[in-house]
Design a protein around this motif. Structure first.
Motif, PDB file in Angstrom:
ATOM      1  N   VAL A  56       0.852  -1.191   0.000  1.00  0.00           N
ATOM      2  CA  VAL A  56       0.000   0.000   0.000  1.00  0.00           C
ATOM      3  C   VAL A  56       0.887   1.240   0.000  1.00  0.00           C
ATOM      4  CG1 VAL A  56      -1.776   1.296   1.255  1.00  0.00           C
ATOM      5  CG2 VAL A  56      -1.816  -1.210   1.255  1.00  0.00           C
ATOM      6  N   SER A  57       0.494   2.255  -0.758  1.00  0.00           N
ATOM      7  CA  SER A  57       1.210   3.521  -0.782  1.00  0.00           C
ATOM      8  C   SER A  57       0.400   4.585  -0.049  1.00  0.00           C
ATOM      9  CB  SER A  57       1.443   3.979  -2.223  1.00  0.00           C
ATOM     10  OG  SER A  57       1.938   5.311  -2.248  1.00  0.00           O
ATOM     11  N   LEU A  58       1.080   5.335   0.806  1.00  0.00           N
ATOM     12  CA  LEU A  58       0.419   6.404   1.539  1.00  0.00           C
ATOM     13  C   LEU A  58      -0.004   7.540   0.617  1.00  0.00           C
ATOM     14  CD1 LEU A  58      -0.344   7.023   4.487  1.00  0.00           C
ATOM     15  CD2 LEU A  58       1.833   8.229   4.730  1.00  0.00           C
ATOM     16  N   ASP A  59       0.619   7.621  -0.556  1.00  0.00           N
ATOM     17  CA  ASP A  59       0.300   8.695  -1.504  1.00  0.00           C
ATOM     18  C   ASP A  59      -0.868   8.352  -2.421  1.00  0.00           C
ATOM     19  OD1 ASP A  59       2.404  10.292  -0.556  1.00  0.00           O
ATOM     20  OD2 ASP A  59       3.844   9.217  -1.809  1.00  0.00           O
ATOM     21  N   ALA A  60      -1.299   7.104  -2.421  1.00  0.00           N
ATOM     22  CA  ALA A  60      -2.452   6.691  -3.226  1.00  0.00           C
ATOM     23  C   ALA A  60      -3.707   6.736  -2.359  1.00  0.00           C
ATOM     24  CB  ALA A  60      -2.232   5.290  -3.780  1.00  0.00           C
ATOM     25  N   PRO A  61      -4.887   6.944  -2.955  1.00  0.00           N
ATOM     26  CA  PRO A  61      -6.108   7.055  -2.150  1.00  0.00           C
ATOM     27  C   PRO A  61      -6.469   5.745  -1.458  1.00  0.00           C
ATOM     28  CG  PRO A  61      -6.637   7.056  -4.493  1.00  0.00           C
ATOM     29  CD  PRO A  61      -5.153   7.157  -4.394  1.00  0.00           C
ATOM     30  N   PHE A  62      -6.999   5.864  -0.250  1.00  0.00           N
ATOM     31  CA  PHE A  62      -7.478   4.703   0.501  1.00  0.00           C
ATOM     32  C   PHE A  62      -8.533   5.172   1.495  1.00  0.00           C
ATOM     33  CE2 PHE A  62      -3.879   6.331   2.933  1.00  0.00           C
ATOM     34  CZ  PHE A  62      -4.362   6.360   4.244  1.00  0.00           C
ATOM     35  N   ILE A  63      -9.280   4.215   2.024  1.00  0.00           N
ATOM     36  CA  ILE A  63     -10.277   4.475   3.059  1.00  0.00           C
ATOM     37  C   ILE A  63      -9.831   3.754   4.321  1.00  0.00           C
ATOM     38  CG2 ILE A  63     -12.687   4.105   3.765  1.00  0.00           C
ATOM     39  CD1 ILE A  63     -13.424   4.220   0.774  1.00  0.00           C
ATOM     40  N   ALA A  64      -9.964   4.415   5.473  1.00  0.00           N
ATOM     41  CA  ALA A  64      -9.637   3.799   6.751  1.00  0.00           C
ATOM     42  C   ALA A  64     -10.914   3.355   7.448  1.00  0.00           C
ATOM     43  CB  ALA A  64      -8.866   4.775   7.635  1.00  0.00           C
ATOM     44  N   MET A  65     -10.816   2.242   8.156  1.00  0.00           N
ATOM     45  CA  MET A  65     -11.974   1.715   8.875  1.00  0.00           C
ATOM     46  C   MET A  65     -11.523   1.260  10.259  1.00  0.00           C
ATOM     47  SD  MET A  65     -14.603  -1.301   7.688  1.00  0.00           S
ATOM     48  CE  MET A  65     -15.548  -0.219   6.601  1.00  0.00           C
ATOM     49  N   HIS A  66     -12.253   1.688  11.292  1.00  0.00           N
ATOM     50  CA  HIS A  66     -11.913   1.317  12.663  1.00  0.00           C
ATOM     51  C   HIS A  66     -13.125   0.650  13.301  1.00  0.00           C
ATOM     52  CE1 HIS A  66      -9.306   1.666  16.224  1.00  0.00           C
ATOM     53  NE2 HIS A  66     -10.444   1.792  16.910  1.00  0.00           N
ATOM     54  N   PRO A  67     -13.147  -0.695  13.382  1.00  0.00           N
ATOM     55  CA  PRO A  67     -14.337  -1.411  13.839  1.00  0.00           C
ATOM     56  C   PRO A  67     -14.402  -1.652  15.344  1.00  0.00           C
ATOM     57  CG  PRO A  67     -12.751  -2.964  12.993  1.00  0.00           C
ATOM     58  CD  PRO A  67     -12.138  -1.594  12.803  1.00  0.00           C
ATOM     59  N   GLY A  68     -13.384  -1.248  16.093  1.00  0.00           N
ATOM     60  CA  GLY A  68     -13.365  -1.510  17.527  1.00  0.00           C
ATOM     61  C   GLY A  68     -13.862  -0.327  18.341  1.00  0.00           C
ATOM     62  N   ALA A  69     -14.053  -0.552  19.625  1.00  0.00           N
ATOM     63  CA  ALA A  69     -14.393   0.482  20.604  1.00  0.00           C
ATOM     64  C   ALA A  69     -14.225  -0.137  21.974  1.00  0.00           C
ATOM     65  CB  ALA A  69     -15.816   0.991  20.424  1.00  0.00           C
ATOM     66  N   THR A  70     -13.880   0.667  22.966  1.00  0.00           N
ATOM     67  CA  THR A  70     -13.630   0.112  24.295  1.00  0.00           C
ATOM     68  C   THR A  70     -14.900  -0.475  24.902  1.00  0.00           C
ATOM     69  OG1 THR A  70     -13.962   2.327  25.229  1.00  0.00           O
ATOM     70  CG2 THR A  70     -11.689   1.628  24.808  1.00  0.00           C
ATOM     71  N   ALA A  71     -16.059   0.105  24.591  1.00  0.00           N
ATOM     72  CA  ALA A  71     -17.325  -0.387  25.150  1.00  0.00           C
ATOM     73  C   ALA A  71     -18.066  -1.217  24.116  1.00  0.00           C
ATOM     74  CB  ALA A  71     -18.198   0.785  25.599  1.00  0.00           C
ATOM     75  N   ALA A  72     -18.566  -2.371  24.532  1.00  0.00           N
ATOM     76  CA  ALA A  72     -19.307  -3.251  23.621  1.00  0.00           C
ATOM     77  C   ALA A  72     -20.545  -2.568  23.060  1.00  0.00           C
ATOM     78  CB  ALA A  72     -19.701  -4.536  24.347  1.00  0.00           C
ATOM     79  N   SER A  73     -21.143  -1.676  23.838  1.00  0.00           N
ATOM     80  CA  SER A  73     -22.373  -1.002  23.404  1.00  0.00           C
ATOM     81  C   SER A  73     -22.133  -0.043  22.244  1.00  0.00           C
ATOM     82  CB  SER A  73     -22.994  -0.241  24.576  1.00  0.00           C
ATOM     83  OG  SER A  73     -22.079   0.715  25.100  1.00  0.00           O
ATOM     84  N   ARG A  74     -20.863   0.277  21.965  1.00  0.00           N
ATOM     85  CA  ARG A  74     -20.555   1.239  20.897  1.00  0.00           C
ATOM     86  C   ARG A  74     -19.985   0.573  19.647  1.00  0.00           C
ATOM     87  NH1 ARG A  74     -16.608   4.406  22.145  1.00  0.00           N
ATOM     88  NH2 ARG A  74     -16.043   3.785  24.251  1.00  0.00           N
ATOM     89  N   ARG A  75     -20.160  -0.739  19.513  1.00  0.00           N
ATOM     90  CA  ARG A  75     -19.571  -1.446  18.374  1.00  0.00           C
ATOM     91  C   ARG A  75     -20.640  -1.848  17.358  1.00  0.00           C
ATOM     92  NH1 ARG A  75     -16.641  -5.388  22.457  1.00  0.00           N
ATOM     93  NH2 ARG A  75     -15.236  -3.884  23.469  1.00  0.00           N
TER      94      ARG A  75
END
Length: 389
Positions: free
Chosen positions: A212-231
């Motif tokens: 992967v190149s940092l200069d090419a377009p990409f989408i970031a995804m963060h599926p975690g959270a400290t609380a189960a109610s927020r996932r």
């Protein structure tokens, strides 16, 4: 789909509030300020505009942050913080076993630091009194906080707690209002987070190893959270990731801590353009990645607030556990499904159905991300809150 406000309706606009001290601006003699923010990394980031106002409203001020282990991680990236003291307080949720020796040692250390004043930052559901007592016993002569009950001598600068009786403010606004009470003002109300170049360089190396190149377009995804109610469900993250990669032709970079490896693997699915970075990035590298992403798709967690500080567009899957932590001054869409049990403040869904998140469809997540990608030239403060029925 309709637009809906993120703040609750006022419970009682005529509720009787206790009298509090009139504003007393802190003068040039207040040089060394202890800022107490004992919860999470995102909470520290949402306090940075207030820290900036304290730092810049008088010459030669020195700001020390007293923070939890999680919150202290952010300090090195916040230019307005000169020093950080790590403290997992017994009145804040932590894994630290009760030990009065640690607390007495902290009182002694704070006394030795010779602070002129302390600002205690809390959300409205937190009680500032334990921190106020600690600062009082440490000999800090000026002590500022929001407080619901009369603190008497524990606070020299008391701002009566208006929330939630008169509605709920965004956390950034709440803390700016607090420091305004002592004359700390700033025209710069953006959140602050500086990424040193070394983290961009080391991220480049790690991404190159994964093709992967940092200069090419990409989408970031963060599926975690400290609380189960927020996932949001991991399998729905996976479906959204696959559809977004297919629509854009861009890789989907899945982020999370080492303890979130399983949920990141589920969220990445089997799509060939998903790259699982669970446990691979330091905080500075994660911030560099978010700062370069075309859009971040995330549960409401620390990365959302990093994105706000760096100006990255955000699709925020916002569990209705509390109302005041939406993205701040960046392009965003907040997604949730309205439920009668909103604003529960629970780490685990008390109803067991997670309907405030499971009511959000994969199609809505994809549509929100594509909307942000199409409107990336719009004003940075714009945002929408979408509620499903």
């Amino acid at each position: 789909m309709t637009h809906a406000p993120v703040v609750p309706i006022a419970i009682d606009s005529h509720a009787r509030m206790p009298a509090a001290a009139l504003p007393r601006p802190w003068g040039d003699d207040i040089k060394r300020i202890l800022c107490v923010r004992l919860d999470n990394l995102g909470d520290v980031l949402m306090t940075t505009p207030a820290l900036h106002a304290l730092r810049t409203s008088a010459p030669d001020r020195h700001i020390t942050l007293l923070a939890s282990r999680a919150g202290a991680r952010a300090a090195r990236f916040i230019d307005d913080i000169d020093t950080v003291i790590e403290y997992d307080a017994p009145w804040v949720k932590s894994n630290r076993p009760p030990d009065a020796t640690t607390d007495l040692a902290m009182r002694k250390r704070l006394n030795e630091e010779g602070f002129d004043a302390a600002v205690i930052f809390t959300v409205y559901s937190q009680n500032p009194m334990p921190a106020a007592m600690l600062c009082h016993l440490a000999g800090i002569r000026r002590r500022l906080a929001h407080c619901r009950e009369n603190p008497y001598a524990l606070l020299t600068d008391w701002v009566a707690e208006p929330e939630p009786h008169t509605g709920t403010r965004h956390e950034v606004e709440r803390q700016l209002t607090l420091v305004r009470h002592v004359g700390a003002l700033s025209s710069n109300q953006r959140m602050h987070f500086t990424v040193p170049p070394r983290y961009v360089a080391s991220l480049n190396v790690k991404l190159a190893e994964r093709g992967v190149s940092l200069d090419a377009p990409f989408i970031a995804m963060h599926p975690g959270a400290t609380a189960a109610s927020r996932r949001y469900p991991a399998d729905r993250f996976a479906q959204a990731a696959a559809k977004l990669s297919d629509l854009t032709g861009w890789p989907m970079l899945i982020t999370g801590g080492a303890d979130e490896a399983d949920v990141c693997a589920q969220a990445g699915g089997s799509h060939w353009m998903s790259v699982n970075l669970a446990g691979a990035l330091e905080l500075g590298e994660l911030a560099a990645l978010i700062g370069h992403a075309k859009v971040l798709v995330s549960n409401n967690s620390g990365p959302v607030h990093i994105a706000s500080a760096l100006g990255t567009p955000v699709v925020d899957l916002y569990a209705l556990t509390n109302p005041q932590h939406t993205p701040w001054q960046t392009q965003h869409v907040v997604l949730h499904h309205d439920v009668p049990c909103r604003w529960c403040y629970r780490s685990v869904c008390p109803e067991g159905h997670h309907a405030c998140l499971t009511g959000v469809t994969v199609e809505q997540v994809v549509d929100a991300a594509m909307q942000l990608l199409r409107s990336d030239a719009a004003p940075a403060a714009a945002g929408a809150i979408l509620t499903t029925s």
